[in-house]
Design a protein around this motif. Structure first.
Motif, PDB file in Angstrom:
ATOM      1  N   THR A   1       0.844  -1.195   0.000  1.00  0.00           N
ATOM      2  CA  THR A   1       0.000   0.000   0.000  1.00  0.00           C
ATOM      3  C   THR A   1       0.882   1.248   0.000  1.00  0.00           C
ATOM      4  OG1 THR A   1      -0.123  -0.102   2.417  1.00  0.00           O
ATOM      5  CG2 THR A   1      -1.968  -1.047   1.190  1.00  0.00           C
ATOM      6  N   SER A   2       0.350   2.323  -0.522  1.00  0.00           N
ATOM      7  CA  SER A   2       1.091   3.584  -0.558  1.00  0.00           C
ATOM      8  C   SER A   2       0.526   4.554   0.472  1.00  0.00           C
ATOM      9  CB  SER A   2       1.001   4.226  -1.949  1.00  0.00           C
ATOM     10  OG  SER A   2       1.657   5.476  -1.948  1.00  0.00           O
ATOM     11  N   HIS A   3       1.434   5.238   1.172  1.00  0.00           N
ATOM     12  CA  HIS A   3       1.018   6.232   2.174  1.00  0.00           C
ATOM     13  C   HIS A   3       1.540   7.612   1.812  1.00  0.00           C
ATOM     14  CE1 HIS A   3      -0.493   3.177   5.141  1.00  0.00           C
ATOM     15  NE2 HIS A   3       0.123   2.439   4.241  1.00  0.00           N
ATOM     16  N   GLU A   4       1.780   7.804   0.531  1.00  0.00           N
ATOM     17  CA  GLU A   4       2.210   9.103   0.029  1.00  0.00           C
ATOM     18  C   GLU A   4       1.064  10.106   0.162  1.00  0.00           C
ATOM     19  OE1 GLU A   4       3.861  11.053  -4.155  1.00  0.00           O
ATOM     20  OE2 GLU A   4       3.229   8.962  -4.067  1.00  0.00           O
ATOM     21  N   GLY A   5       1.411  11.335   0.493  1.00  0.00           N
ATOM     22  CA  GLY A   5       0.378  12.351   0.736  1.00  0.00           C
ATOM     23  C   GLY A   5      -0.494  12.627  -0.469  1.00  0.00           C
ATOM     24  N   GLY A   6       0.054  12.584  -1.668  1.00  0.00           N
ATOM     25  CA  GLY A   6      -0.721  12.933  -2.858  1.00  0.00           C
ATOM     26  C   GLY A   6      -1.310  11.753  -3.591  1.00  0.00           C
ATOM     27  N   VAL A   7      -1.411  10.606  -2.926  1.00  0.00           N
ATOM     28  CA  VAL A   7      -1.897   9.408  -3.595  1.00  0.00           C
ATOM     29  C   VAL A   7      -3.354   9.572  -4.032  1.00  0.00           C
ATOM     30  CG1 VAL A   7      -2.723   8.241  -1.516  1.00  0.00           C
ATOM     31  CG2 VAL A   7      -1.898   6.887  -3.431  1.00  0.00           C
ATOM     32  N   GLN A   8      -3.682   9.015  -5.210  1.00  0.00           N
ATOM     33  CA  GLN A   8      -5.048   9.032  -5.713  1.00  0.00           C
ATOM     34  C   GLN A   8      -5.763   7.754  -5.262  1.00  0.00           C
ATOM     35  OE1 GLN A   8      -6.662  11.408  -7.622  1.00  0.00           O
ATOM     36  NE2 GLN A   8      -4.866  12.718  -7.279  1.00  0.00           N
ATOM     37  N   PRO A   9      -6.723   7.853  -4.342  1.00  0.00           N
ATOM     38  CA  PRO A   9      -7.372   6.629  -3.835  1.00  0.00           C
ATOM     39  C   PRO A   9      -7.944   5.742  -4.932  1.00  0.00           C
ATOM     40  CG  PRO A   9      -7.926   8.484  -2.441  1.00  0.00           C
ATOM     41  CD  PRO A   9      -7.197   9.054  -3.620  1.00  0.00           C
TER      42      PRO A   9
ATOM     43  N   ASP B   1     -12.690  -3.629   3.601  1.00  0.00           N
ATOM     44  CA  ASP B   1     -12.443  -2.252   4.044  1.00  0.00           C
ATOM     45  C   ASP B   1     -10.939  -1.997   3.982  1.00  0.00           C
ATOM     46  OD1 ASP B   1     -12.328   0.215   5.218  1.00  0.00           O
ATOM     47  OD2 ASP B   1     -13.271  -0.376   7.108  1.00  0.00           O
ATOM     48  N   GLU B   2     -10.491  -1.273   2.976  1.00  0.00           N
ATOM     49  CA  GLU B   2      -9.052  -1.055   2.821  1.00  0.00           C
ATOM     50  C   GLU B   2      -8.707   0.375   2.427  1.00  0.00           C
ATOM     51  OE1 GLU B   2      -7.499  -3.423  -0.332  1.00  0.00           O
ATOM     52  OE2 GLU B   2      -9.124  -2.939  -1.708  1.00  0.00           O
ATOM     53  N   ALA B   3      -9.677   1.286   2.476  1.00  0.00           N
ATOM     54  CA  ALA B   3      -9.415   2.662   2.051  1.00  0.00           C
ATOM     55  C   ALA B   3      -9.121   3.605   3.210  1.00  0.00           C
ATOM     56  CB  ALA B   3     -10.612   3.187   1.247  1.00  0.00           C
ATOM     57  N   GLN B   4      -9.246   3.111   4.451  1.00  0.00           N
ATOM     58  CA  GLN B   4      -9.079   4.020   5.585  1.00  0.00           C
ATOM     59  C   GLN B   4      -7.684   4.629   5.649  1.00  0.00           C
ATOM     60  OE1 GLN B   4     -10.648   3.048   9.492  1.00  0.00           O
ATOM     61  NE2 GLN B   4     -11.710   1.252   8.652  1.00  0.00           N
ATOM     62  N   HIS B   5      -6.689   3.897   5.182  1.00  0.00           N
ATOM     63  CA  HIS B   5      -5.326   4.419   5.323  1.00  0.00           C
ATOM     64  C   HIS B   5      -5.087   5.660   4.467  1.00  0.00           C
ATOM     65  CE1 HIS B   5      -3.345   3.301   1.485  1.00  0.00           C
ATOM     66  NE2 HIS B   5      -4.206   2.309   1.460  1.00  0.00           N
ATOM     67  N   PHE B   6      -5.934   5.893   3.467  1.00  0.00           N
ATOM     68  CA  PHE B   6      -5.772   7.104   2.657  1.00  0.00           C
ATOM     69  C   PHE B   6      -5.963   8.365   3.501  1.00  0.00           C
ATOM     70  CE2 PHE B   6      -7.305   4.171  -0.841  1.00  0.00           C
ATOM     71  CZ  PHE B   6      -6.059   4.032  -1.427  1.00  0.00           C
TER      72      PHE B   6
ATOM     73  N   TRP C   1      -7.680   2.999 -14.978  1.00  0.00           N
ATOM     74  CA  TRP C   1      -8.528   3.280 -13.818  1.00  0.00           C
ATOM     75  C   TRP C   1      -9.345   4.558 -13.975  1.00  0.00           C
ATOM     76  CZ3 TRP C   1      -7.582   7.744 -10.927  1.00  0.00           C
ATOM     77  CH2 TRP C   1      -6.363   8.389 -11.159  1.00  0.00           C
ATOM     78  N   LEU C   2      -9.014   5.397 -14.955  1.00  0.00           N
ATOM     79  CA  LEU C   2      -9.771   6.633 -15.197  1.00  0.00           C
ATOM     80  C   LEU C   2     -10.981   6.400 -16.107  1.00  0.00           C
ATOM     81  CD1 LEU C   2      -6.825   9.148 -15.738  1.00  0.00           C
ATOM     82  CD2 LEU C   2      -8.403   9.072 -13.798  1.00  0.00           C
ATOM     83  N   ASP C   3     -11.043   5.254 -16.747  1.00  0.00           N
ATOM     84  CA  ASP C   3     -12.097   4.960 -17.720  1.00  0.00           C
ATOM     85  C   ASP C   3     -13.236   4.212 -17.030  1.00  0.00           C
ATOM     86  OD1 ASP C   3     -13.713   4.153 -19.819  1.00  0.00           O
ATOM     87  OD2 ASP C   3     -12.037   3.651 -21.137  1.00  0.00           O
ATOM     88  N   ASP C   4     -14.373   4.901 -16.838  1.00  0.00           N
ATOM     89  CA  ASP C   4     -15.533   4.300 -16.179  1.00  0.00           C
ATOM     90  C   ASP C   4     -16.574   3.778 -17.160  1.00  0.00           C
ATOM     91  OD1 ASP C   4     -14.667   4.647 -13.594  1.00  0.00           O
ATOM     92  OD2 ASP C   4     -15.525   6.644 -13.398  1.00  0.00           O
ATOM     93  N   SER C   5     -16.150   3.557 -18.405  1.00  0.00           N
ATOM     94  CA  SER C   5     -17.131   3.134 -19.410  1.00  0.00           C
ATOM     95  C   SER C   5     -17.355   1.633 -19.422  1.00  0.00           C
ATOM     96  CB  SER C   5     -16.656   3.569 -20.799  1.00  0.00           C
ATOM     97  OG  SER C   5     -15.460   2.888 -21.163  1.00  0.00           O
ATOM     98  N   GLY C   6     -16.539   0.912 -18.674  1.00  0.00           N
ATOM     99  CA  GLY C   6     -16.626  -0.540 -18.722  1.00  0.00           C
ATOM    100  C   GLY C   6     -17.850  -1.096 -18.033  1.00  0.00           C
ATOM    101  N   LEU C   7     -18.137  -2.361 -18.337  1.00  0.00           N
ATOM    102  CA  LEU C   7     -19.299  -3.053 -17.785  1.00  0.00           C
ATOM    103  C   LEU C   7     -19.122  -3.285 -16.287  1.00  0.00           C
ATOM    104  CD1 LEU C   7     -21.926  -4.756 -18.513  1.00  0.00           C
ATOM    105  CD2 LEU C   7     -20.375  -6.733 -18.637  1.00  0.00           C
ATOM    106  N   VAL C   8     -20.182  -3.042 -15.514  1.00  0.00           N
ATOM    107  CA  VAL C   8     -20.179  -3.376 -14.090  1.00  0.00           C
ATOM    108  C   VAL C   8     -20.309  -4.892 -13.957  1.00  0.00           C
ATOM    109  CG1 VAL C   8     -21.430  -3.163 -11.906  1.00  0.00           C
ATOM    110  CG2 VAL C   8     -21.151  -1.163 -13.388  1.00  0.00           C
ATOM    111  N   VAL C   9     -19.464  -5.490 -13.097  1.00  0.00           N
ATOM    112  CA  VAL C   9     -19.477  -6.939 -12.926  1.00  0.00           C
ATOM    113  C   VAL C   9     -19.746  -7.290 -11.472  1.00  0.00           C
ATOM    114  CG1 VAL C   9     -17.947  -7.424 -14.874  1.00  0.00           C
ATOM    115  CG2 VAL C   9     -16.979  -6.998 -12.609  1.00  0.00           C
ATOM    116  N   GLN C  10     -20.281  -8.477 -11.284  1.00  0.00           N
ATOM    117  CA  GLN C  10     -20.544  -9.016  -9.961  1.00  0.00           C
ATOM    118  C   GLN C  10     -19.523 -10.128  -9.665  1.00  0.00           C
ATOM    119  OE1 GLN C  10     -22.877  -7.672  -7.909  1.00  0.00           O
ATOM    120  NE2 GLN C  10     -23.155  -6.203  -9.583  1.00  0.00           N
TER     121      GLN C  10
END
Length: 782
Positions: free
Chosen positions: A295-303, A356-361, A440-449
């Motif tokens: 995991t990255s703990h850099e201040g400017g990281v993009q979650p 739950d893995e986004a808290q460290h951001f 990761w910037l392209d949100d056009s893809g199909l949502v999957v389960q």
């Protein structure tokens, strides 16, 4: 010590090689198999353009699918009119396949193989790794006396078919040393060796196996391999590579192997322990597996970017560890060699969307250790058991006040040692989309389960969303899941740990680019035995080590050198250098310094000064432990991903950024320098020398005998004795003339120097001890 082959032996080997080649060619002419002979050729040269990846596919032709191949390019029985043969034999560079720009080409032997396969009807086979293993009939053999159990029948039948004989059984000293290293990672003591040599009971070997399997050292040894697979480390890896809380997970793994936790349960607890009904503390600790990634703990990281990176990392590791697959190659496009699609890749990601893995951001940072919530404070299983024993004693009554206070103090000391550890906590699942080309910037893809790869069918979960627990059950269910395939992956790895090479040498890639098994029937039988035996790891390991195959000598004859240099037929045992942690543990054990405390926080041995000088966020200095923690086993050593301990690195330990199923074994001058100069090894040699002088007798010969028996379980031969005595005399002369150098050598390390020893004599014997610790035999498993 290993004896090099003489020129005469090499000439004999060359002659035998020619005979072997002709014999192999004659056998090959009789039968061509798609999985063994044809698929590897097509996978290496053709599938990139004519395989599973729809985006890269040319001419709408799939050579990996029988229907497509026979519709467009293959005419069964008629190689002369088959398009694939016309293309691979064409002299026209515009027509010839593979195209020149691919950098690939077929050898005449490969072309001949394809032509003969087509002439015989071009029969396809489903890829061996996707066919559930089945019990195999036990082969008949001529030499029944050699067979100790069913494993030997498969090996011997193949050897007899090849015109080879198995090697004789190794001598008993070699056997106990081999077993001790394989099952515990430590050498046997001279007393253990003597007891085994003196025990002529036919059951002596089996009793030795059982004793080693029941030792606490077994779990520590097996854990090292598992920690490589799951990329366990004490630091986050990216950016500042800060420490994080995870050591209780390592102790859970050690306990699991020592308790012989069935592999299916071991899998469920790690992937989904938090989803079990009323999870125990140990099951919650086990879920630290899901948090082991970098995991990255850099201040400017993009979650958003890093959540995508984490998810991809998780799929790569899961597929490598349990499936022996490279599903991670489908992150940006359909897999080029195996039937995994990009949709499969992201559907596998979706199983972990609730982690739950986004808290460290927002709550992490540059502290050491950093924060990676959710985390819980825990005691290890044995610490909790010890507290329960002490509390039961308090409750038993009639204890005097002083004893009560002492017990209460012990309980308090144990509780004060509680450690934080990362765990998995389920939250509302994130939305998972197919990321076109992995962007990761392209949100056009199909949502999957959550879903398993389509080629394996669907999970039976009804209308509800599939969970990590469903995935874990699918991985280990041989009836309605892929449990048989999983069992094959792990059976192959256990074989590798005990024989030196997997039945398929591709321990983490059972796909099209991996090596087909050299003994497919044996591998299937091992897999079925494993899951039908209740996923009992110790049972499978015992079956392997009880075989005559395992007990063979590792000496290589000229015939085997020419016929089977890499030992794929297993007509002998393997000989190889010990793993990094074992080399360190071995030196400490020989020296008499090894501390066998069980579990606990990671430890920090000696390390070069300023090794961390380039480590920032925050800047930090490495401080080794100055007490007995310094001499604990390698499995407990602090694992710094970006700055792995130099000793471990010199002996090919991985940084554990990715799954490692098979470590390299290099041979470099740097490794020899580590053995001579690393403070841990110098200190071990110094203490070893003190033991030699105080326990080894009065004469130099007696002391050499003692030293060799401690290190390699035998006395020195004549050449070794003469060489060592010459070194001893030269060292005595040197240190008698330079007592300051002798005192400097004897001052290395934290262990107190032995009293009342002559300084020059102690320094001279330290040189002998260093030489013995540096011998090839000392660091080699035979």
């Amino acid at each position: 010590m290993r004896t090099p082959l003489s020129p005469a032996v090499f000439r004999a080997a060359a002659s035998l090689a020619l005979v072997s080649l002709l014999t192999a060619s004659a056998r090959a002419a009789d039968k061509v198999e798609y999985n063994r002979d044809i698929r590897p050729i097509l996978s290496d040269n053709c599938f990139a353009c004519h395989g599973p990846d729809a985006e890269a596919r040319q001419a709408d032709l799939r050579l990996d699918l029988e229907e497509s191949a026979k519709e467009y390019a293959v005419v069964p029985g008629e190689p002369g009119v088959s398009e694939v043969v016309l293309r691979i034999t064409s002299e026209d560079p515009e027509v010839r396949m593979p195209p020149a720009e691919s950098g690939k080409s077929l050898t005449p032997q490969q072309i001949d193989m394809i032509q003969r396969w087509i002439a015989k009807g071009a029969p396809y086979q489903r890829h061996w790794a996707y066919v559930p293993p089945q019990r195999q009939p036990l082969p008949d053999v001529n030499n029944e006396d050699w067979v100790s159990n069913w494993i030997d029948r498969f090996i011997l039948a193949r050897l007899e078919a090849e015109g080879l004989s198995p090697s004789p059984e190794a001598d008993r000293v070699t056997l106990i040393r081999r077993l001790a290293f394989d099952l515990t990672g430590l050498p046997p003591s001279p007393e253990e060796v003597d007891a085994f040599l003196a025990d002529r009971d036919p059951q002596a070997y089996e009793r030795l196996v059982d004793r080693l399997l029941s030792s606490d050292r077994y779990g520590e040894r097996m854990a090292v391999y598992w920690l490589d697979l799951v990329r366990f480390a004490d630091t986050v890896g990216y950016h500042g590579d800060q420490d994080h809380h995870i050591s209780p997970y390592r102790d859970y793994v050690i306990d699991a192997f020592n308790d012989n936790l069935p592999l299916d349960r071991f899998t469920r607890e790690q992937l989904a322990g938090d989803l079990l009904p009323v999870p125990t503390i140990d099951q919650r600790i086990a879920t630290g597996y899901n948090r082991l990634l970098q995991t990255s703990h850099e201040g400017g990281v993009q979650p958003k970017e890093y959540l995508a990176i984490y998810a991809a990392d998780r799929v790569r590791n899961l597929s490598a560890v349990w499936m022996g697959a490279t599903v991670g190659c489908a992150q940006c496009h359909d897999h080029k060699y195996d039937p995994y699609t990009a949709k499969d890749f992201y559907s596998m990601q979706a199983f972990f969307a609730d982690v739950d893995e986004a808290q460290h951001f927002t709550r992490g940072g540059d502290t050491v250790p950093t924060r990676r919530p959710p985390e819980i404070e825990v005691l290890s299983k044995r610490e909790r058991e010890r507290i329960a024993e002490l509390e039961a004693r308090l409750a038993s009554g009639d204890l005097d006040e002083e004893l009560v206070k002492e017990i209460e103090k012990q309980i308090e000391e144990i509780r004060d040692g509680a450690r934080m550890t990362m765990v998995t906590q389920s939250i509302e699942p994130r939305t998972i989309r197919i990321l076109p080309r992995g962007n990761w910037l392209d949100d056009s893809g199909l949502v999957v389960q959550p879903a398993v790869p389509e080629m394996f069918g669907d999970l039976e979960v009804g209308d509800r969303r599939a969970t990590r627990l469903d995935l874990a059950n699918w991985l280990t269910d041989a009836e309605s899941g892929v449990g048989g395939l999983t069992a094959r992956v792990f059976a192959n790895r256990f074989w590798y740990l005990l024989l030196g090479a997997g039945i398929s040498d591709s321990l983490d890639d059972f796909g099209g680019q991996g090596e087909p098994p050299v003994h497919p029937e044996l591998l299937d039988q091992l897999a079925v035995e494993f899951y039908e035996g209740g996923w009992d790891v110790k049972r499978l390991i015992k079956q392997i080590v009880m075989s005559s195959t395992y007990r063979q000598s590792s000496r290589i004859t000229p015939e085997l050198a020419s016929r089977d240099l890499n030992n794929r037929l297993y007509a002998r045992q393997s000989r190889y250098r010990l793993a990094a942690e074992m080399i360190r543990d071995n030196a400490l054990a020989i020296g008499g310094l090894l501390v066998l405390d069980y579990g606990g926080a990671s430890v920090k041995p000696y390390q070069p000064e300023d090794y961390f000088r380039h480590l920032n966020f925050p800047k930090r200095n490495y401080r080794h432990h100055g007490d007995q923690r310094q001499w604990r086993r390698g499995v407990y050593v602090h694992w710094q991903r970006q700055y792995l301990h130099p000793m471990l690195k010199a002996f090919d330990a991985p940084s554990r950024e990715e799954c490692t199923s098979q470590r390299y074994r290099s041979n470099t001058p740097l490794a020899a320098l580590v053995l001579l100069n690393d403070p841990t090894f110098v200190e071990a040699a110094r203490v070893f020398a003190s033991r030699v002088l105080t326990e080894g007798g009065e004469s130099d010969d007696a002391r050499l005998d003692y030293a060799f028996r401690q290190a390699v379980s035998r006395p020195p031969d004549d050449f070794e004795r003469q060489t060592m005595l010459e070194l001893l005399d030269a060292s005595r002369d040197r240190y008698a003339a330079d007592t300051e150098a002798a005192q400097e050598l004897l001052a290395i390390g934290e262990a107190p120097p032995a009293e009342e020893l002559d300084v020059a004599e102690a320094a001279a014997w330290t040189c002998i001890a260093r030489a013995i610790l540096n011998m090839n035999e000392t660091i080699t498993r035979n």
